[in-house]
Design a protein around this motif. Sequence first.
Motif, mmCIF file in Angstrom:
data_model
loop_
_atom_site.group_PDB
_atom_site.id
_atom_site.type_symbol
_atom_site.label_atom_id
_atom_site.label_comp_id
_atom_site.label_asym_id
_atom_site.label_seq_id
_atom_site.Cartn_x
_atom_site.Cartn_y
_atom_site.Cartn_z
ATOM 1 N N ILE A 222 8.102 3.386 3.628
ATOM 2 C CA ILE A 222 8.246 1.960 3.961
ATOM 3 C C ILE A 222 9.234 1.784 5.115
ATOM 4 C CG2 ILE A 222 9.084 -0.266 3.081
ATOM 5 C CD1 ILE A 222 7.865 0.605 0.334
ATOM 6 N N LYS A 223 10.344 2.520 5.094
ATOM 7 C CA LYS A 223 11.311 2.465 6.197
ATOM 8 C C LYS A 223 10.701 2.980 7.491
ATOM 9 C CE LYS A 223 15.529 2.883 3.481
ATOM 10 N NZ LYS A 223 16.695 3.707 3.168
ATOM 11 N N VAL B 248 0.822 -1.206 0.000
ATOM 12 C CA VAL B 248 0.000 0.000 0.000
ATOM 13 C C VAL B 248 0.862 1.264 0.000
ATOM 14 C CG1 VAL B 248 -2.031 -1.068 1.027
ATOM 15 C CG2 VAL B 248 -0.270 -0.091 2.514
ATOM 16 N N LEU B 249 2.130 1.129 0.358
ATOM 17 C CA LEU B 249 3.057 2.261 0.331
ATOM 18 C C LEU B 249 3.987 2.114 -0.863
ATOM 19 C CD1 LEU B 249 4.056 2.473 4.111
ATOM 20 C CD2 LEU B 249 2.250 3.729 2.921
ATOM 21 N N THR B 250 4.297 3.231 -1.510
ATOM 22 C CA THR B 250 5.186 3.181 -2.665
ATOM 23 C C THR B 250 6.506 3.907 -2.404
ATOM 24 O OG1 THR B 250 4.087 5.132 -3.583
ATOM 25 C CG2 THR B 250 3.315 2.974 -4.329
ATOM 26 N N ASN C 30 2.970 -5.389 4.284
ATOM 27 C CA ASN C 30 2.793 -4.587 3.071
ATOM 28 C C ASN C 30 1.390 -4.001 2.917
ATOM 29 O OD1 ASN C 30 1.555 -7.027 2.486
ATOM 30 N ND2 ASN C 30 2.279 -7.083 0.376
ATOM 31 N N ARG C 31 0.477 -4.353 3.801
ATOM 32 C CA ARG C 31 -0.886 -3.807 3.759
ATOM 33 C C ARG C 31 -1.112 -2.762 4.849
ATOM 34 N NH1 ARG C 31 -2.381 -4.031 -0.933
ATOM 35 N NH2 ARG C 31 -4.502 -3.626 -0.223
ATOM 36 N N ILE C 32 -0.107 -2.486 5.654
ATOM 37 C CA ILE C 32 -0.217 -1.510 6.745
ATOM 38 C C ILE C 32 0.164 -0.126 6.233
ATOM 39 C CG2 ILE C 32 0.659 -0.831 9.008
ATOM 40 C CD1 ILE C 32 1.119 -3.847 9.548
ATOM 41 N N LEU C 33 -0.725 0.823 6.487
ATOM 42 C CA LEU C 33 -0.476 2.209 6.100
ATOM 43 C C LEU C 33 0.286 2.970 7.173
ATOM 44 C CD1 LEU C 33 -3.974 3.064 4.619
ATOM 45 C CD2 LEU C 33 -1.827 3.009 3.362
ATOM 46 N N LYS C 34 -0.155 2.821 8.421
ATOM 47 C CA LYS C 34 0.417 3.618 9.511
ATOM 48 C C LYS C 34 0.171 2.933 10.839
ATOM 49 C CE LYS C 34 2.452 7.485 10.586
ATOM 50 N NZ LYS C 34 3.845 7.638 10.323
ATOM 51 N N VAL C 35 1.056 3.204 11.792
ATOM 52 C CA VAL C 35 0.924 2.694 13.155
ATOM 53 C C VAL C 35 1.024 3.888 14.103
ATOM 54 C CG1 VAL C 35 1.922 1.189 14.896
ATOM 55 C CG2 VAL C 35 2.012 0.530 12.494
#
Length: 93
Positions: A30-31, A23-25, A87-92
């Motif tokens: 991603i880091k 979901v992130l490009t 890879n499906r997580i946008l934010k925590v």
Amino acid sequence: MIDEFHTITKEEIVSLIFPTDDVLTDKNDIKQRQADLERALTLGNVEHGKIKIYFVDNEKSYVVDTTIWGITDQRIILKKGVVIPINRILKVY
């Protein structure tokens, strides 16, 4: 942005279908996601603190308030063996 996320319990996550694409490009995003997940893991294991995980399945965007118990190369592990692909997580938060 938060209004678009549906609240879900960790027990309901097992019924979701997750695509394989990320979901992130942006590489920096991603880091940052990985660093946030590591912090959340420490918070969960040391202080038993809950965090909000914003993620996407094949249909909707969700938020779950839970504790991260483990992290593999591809997934985070919640209580009772429930997993969410990283890879499906946008934010925590």
